[in-house]
Motif scaffolding. Structure first.
Motif, mmCIF file in Angstrom:
data_model
loop_
_atom_site.group_PDB
_atom_site.id
_atom_site.type_symbol
_atom_site.label_atom_id
_atom_site.label_comp_id
_atom_site.label_asym_id
_atom_site.label_seq_id
_atom_site.Cartn_x
_atom_site.Cartn_y
_atom_site.Cartn_z
ATOM 1 N N VAL A 187 0.840 -1.148 0.046
ATOM 2 C CA VAL A 187 0.124 -0.023 0.079
ATOM 3 C C VAL A 187 0.833 1.187 -0.120
ATOM 4 C CG1 VAL A 187 -1.650 1.341 1.573
ATOM 5 C CG2 VAL A 187 -1.933 -1.084 1.263
ATOM 6 N N ARG A 188 1.767 1.202 0.787
ATOM 7 C CA ARG A 188 2.828 2.385 1.030
ATOM 8 C C ARG A 188 3.324 2.623 -0.643
ATOM 9 N NH1 ARG A 188 4.206 0.167 5.854
ATOM 10 N NH2 ARG A 188 3.602 1.201 7.626
ATOM 11 N N SER A 189 3.621 1.837 -1.100
ATOM 12 C CA SER A 189 4.430 1.826 -2.438
ATOM 13 C C SER A 189 3.624 2.540 -3.439
ATOM 14 C CB SER A 189 5.187 0.483 -2.784
ATOM 15 O OG SER A 189 3.937 -0.476 -3.260
ATOM 16 N N ARG A 190 2.172 2.240 -3.490
ATOM 17 C CA ARG A 190 1.293 2.743 -4.368
ATOM 18 C C ARG A 190 0.834 4.110 -3.850
ATOM 19 N NH1 ARG A 190 -2.175 -1.177 -6.883
ATOM 20 N NH2 ARG A 190 -3.971 0.211 -6.447
ATOM 21 N N LEU A 191 1.101 4.612 -2.636
ATOM 22 C CA LEU A 191 0.753 6.022 -2.246
ATOM 23 C C LEU A 191 1.804 6.998 -2.787
ATOM 24 C CD1 LEU A 191 -0.450 5.128 1.410
ATOM 25 C CD2 LEU A 191 -1.814 5.917 -0.609
ATOM 26 N N GLY A 192 3.152 6.636 -2.813
ATOM 27 C CA GLY A 192 4.069 7.806 -2.734
ATOM 28 C C GLY A 192 4.092 8.667 -1.857
ATOM 29 N N ASP A 193 4.017 9.898 -2.172
ATOM 30 C CA ASP A 193 3.890 10.934 -0.941
ATOM 31 C C ASP A 193 2.363 11.305 -0.212
ATOM 32 O OD1 ASP A 193 6.463 11.252 -1.254
ATOM 33 O OD2 ASP A 193 6.119 12.973 -2.672
ATOM 34 N N GLU A 194 1.411 10.820 -0.911
ATOM 35 C CA GLU A 194 0.215 10.828 -0.325
ATOM 36 C C GLU A 194 -0.009 10.266 0.898
ATOM 37 O OE1 GLU A 194 -3.052 12.276 0.174
ATOM 38 O OE2 GLU A 194 -2.712 12.437 -2.121
ATOM 39 N N THR A 195 -0.758 10.886 1.924
ATOM 40 C CA THR A 195 -0.770 10.632 3.364
ATOM 41 C C THR A 195 -2.072 10.674 3.856
ATOM 42 O OG1 THR A 195 -0.057 12.766 4.177
ATOM 43 C CG2 THR A 195 1.615 11.074 3.944
ATOM 44 N N ALA A 196 -3.125 11.365 2.992
ATOM 45 C CA ALA A 196 -4.331 11.601 3.471
ATOM 46 C C ALA A 196 -5.153 10.216 3.828
ATOM 47 C CB ALA A 196 -5.210 12.152 2.243
ATOM 48 N N PRO A 197 -5.573 9.923 4.990
ATOM 49 C CA PRO A 197 -6.285 8.793 5.581
ATOM 50 C C PRO A 197 -7.385 8.172 4.412
ATOM 51 C CG PRO A 197 -5.995 10.204 7.424
ATOM 52 C CD PRO A 197 -5.567 11.112 6.142
ATOM 53 N N PRO A 198 -8.150 8.975 3.840
ATOM 54 C CA PRO A 198 -9.155 8.311 3.353
ATOM 55 C C PRO A 198 -8.515 7.810 1.753
ATOM 56 C CG PRO A 198 -9.896 10.472 3.863
ATOM 57 C CD PRO A 198 -8.673 10.484 4.051
ATOM 58 N N VAL A 199 -7.375 8.398 1.405
ATOM 59 C CA VAL A 199 -6.775 7.719 0.079
ATOM 60 C C VAL A 199 -5.940 6.631 0.686
ATOM 61 C CG1 VAL A 199 -5.027 8.256 -1.424
ATOM 62 C CG2 VAL A 199 -6.509 10.227 -0.600
ATOM 63 N N VAL A 200 -5.261 6.539 1.801
ATOM 64 C CA VAL A 200 -4.705 5.369 2.356
ATOM 65 C C VAL A 200 -5.630 4.255 2.264
ATOM 66 C CG1 VAL A 200 -3.244 4.494 4.001
ATOM 67 C CG2 VAL A 200 -3.136 6.803 3.187
ATOM 68 N N LEU A 201 -6.923 4.441 2.741
ATOM 69 C CA LEU A 201 -7.878 3.460 2.863
ATOM 70 C C LEU A 201 -8.157 2.943 1.527
ATOM 71 C CD1 LEU A 201 -10.112 1.970 4.700
ATOM 72 C CD2 LEU A 201 -11.719 3.907 4.278
ATOM 73 N N GLN A 202 -8.380 3.969 0.484
ATOM 74 C CA GLN A 202 -8.847 3.576 -0.787
ATOM 75 C C GLN A 202 -7.722 2.523 -1.161
ATOM 76 O OE1 GLN A 202 -9.304 6.752 -3.505
ATOM 77 N NE2 GLN A 202 -10.073 5.497 -5.016
ATOM 78 N N GLU A 203 -6.660 2.630 -1.171
ATOM 79 C CA GLU A 203 -5.341 1.935 -1.733
ATOM 80 C C GLU A 203 -5.233 0.624 -0.918
ATOM 81 O OE1 GLU A 203 -3.869 2.253 -4.288
ATOM 82 O OE2 GLU A 203 -4.521 4.195 -4.783
ATOM 83 N N LEU A 204 -5.592 0.625 0.672
ATOM 84 C CA LEU A 204 -5.521 -0.429 1.075
ATOM 85 C C LEU A 204 -6.696 -1.543 0.651
ATOM 86 C CD1 LEU A 204 -5.149 -2.422 3.934
ATOM 87 C CD2 LEU A 204 -7.097 -0.906 5.047
ATOM 88 N N LEU A 205 -7.918 -1.048 0.216
ATOM 89 C CA LEU A 205 -8.850 -1.708 -0.285
ATOM 90 C C LEU A 205 -8.538 -2.291 -1.529
ATOM 91 C CD1 LEU A 205 -12.133 0.156 1.112
ATOM 92 C CD2 LEU A 205 -11.016 -1.813 1.905
ATOM 93 N N ALA A 206 -8.071 -1.601 -2.305
ATOM 94 C CA ALA A 206 -7.500 -1.892 -3.849
ATOM 95 C C ALA A 206 -6.216 -3.250 -3.433
ATOM 96 C CB ALA A 206 -6.849 -0.737 -4.428
ATOM 97 N N VAL A 207 -5.417 -2.941 -2.711
ATOM 98 C CA VAL A 207 -4.503 -4.047 -2.424
ATOM 99 C C VAL A 207 -5.086 -5.310 -1.833
ATOM 100 C CG1 VAL A 207 -2.446 -4.764 -0.897
ATOM 101 C CG2 VAL A 207 -2.595 -2.421 -2.296
ATOM 102 N N LEU A 208 -5.861 -5.318 -1.083
ATOM 103 C CA LEU A 208 -6.518 -6.514 -0.410
ATOM 104 C C LEU A 208 -7.456 -7.194 -1.509
ATOM 105 C CD1 LEU A 208 -7.423 -5.469 3.312
ATOM 106 C CD2 LEU A 208 -5.300 -6.699 2.217
#
Length: 276
Positions: free
Chosen positions: A56-77
């Motif tokens: 998930v971190r590798s897909r986020l780059g410099d993005e840290t906004a929690p809703p965006v992190v959540l979206q990427e978490l769901l995409a990875v899972l």
């Protein structure tokens, strides 16, 4: 409930002898599985949760906004790893063992929820379990935004005021959401729910030995769960262990003398030749 110095049960007992905040949920879920798989090493599975967080971190780059992190978490899972609810074999006990869930990428709402929570917590997301009736949910508890996530249905997200939609899937519109349905689940709550799932599965197929093991671990988590002493006593009756049965049935009566079940328990004790 005795165990050798080194055993899955003893390790479980040691691991729950702490505050709820100190409980390592994934490790404890794997210790539950170790009674079925005695040689199970927790570390590779814990490392797998770490690895998914890193994805998930590798897909986020410099993005840290929690809703965006959540979206990427769901995409990875659910897109990259393709975790899914096991609709075809919902009552397979393997759905309750975290190692099997991680290996097979199939599970029930609770175990899929544990995966989501553990990966999300590694990312600093404000996630918590929700002991929703018959269908465990995960809540994103942000400062402004409150979301409910269904770990069984591909990570479906709803606003908290849409919780009725989840309940309607189970009860067909016959039950209304109550505030108690949306209370946060502690880590102990989740482990008890996991063991209750196993207890029900084993009881339904007449596997009383494994059902006993589930109840004994529930009592390690909740020593004040007096009804579990009654259930344990009844299981021991079926297993032909009258002394153990009497001990737990009497413990239940000592702690719940006014229970509706007390007359039945007293009758069983008399059948065992023991004075209530």
């Amino acid at each position: 409930m005795t165990a050798p110095a080194s055993s899955p049960r003893r390790d479980f007992a040691r691991a729950v002898a702490c505050s709820d905040a100190e409980i390592d949920l994934a490790r404890l879920a794997l210790l539950v599985a170790r009674e079925e798989y005695p040689q199970l090493p927790p570390e590779p599975y814990l490392a797998r949760l770490d690895q998914m967080a890193e994805e998930v971190r590798s897909r986020l780059g410099d993005e840290t906004a929690p809703p965006v992190v959540l979206q990427e978490l769901l995409a990875v899972l659910y897109q990259r790893h393709r975790f899914q609810g096991n609709r075809d074999a919902y009552y397979d006990p393997r759905n309750s063992f975290l190692n099997d869930v991680l290996d097979r990428r199939k599970g029930i709402p609770l175990t899929l929820g544990i995966v989501m929570l553990e990966v999300g917590w590694r990312l600093g997301l404000p996630l918590e379990g929700v002991n929703f009736p018959h269908h465990f949910l995960v809540r994103y508890a942000g400062d402004v935004l409150q979301l409910l996530i269904d770990p069984f249905d591909g990570g479906t997200v709803r606003f908290q005021d849409q919780a009725q939609e989840f309940l309607d899937r189970v009860y067909g519109g016959m039950v209304r959401v109550r505030p108690s349905y949306l209370e946060a689940a502690s880590r102990r709550d989740m482990l008890v729910r996991l063991l209750n799932n196993l207890k029900s599965l084993y009881t339904n197929v007449g596997d009383d030995v494994r059902a006993v093991a589930a109840v004994e671990r529930i009592l390690l988590l909740r020593p004040d769960a007096h009804d579990e002493h009654r259930e344990l006593g009844l299981l021991y009756v079926r297993l032909g262990r009258p002394d153990d049965a009497a001990r737990h049935l009497r413990t239940f009566l000592d702690r719940e003398p006014g229970s509706d079940e007390a007359p039945r328990v007293r009758a069983i004790l008399r059948e065992l030749g023991v004075e209530p």
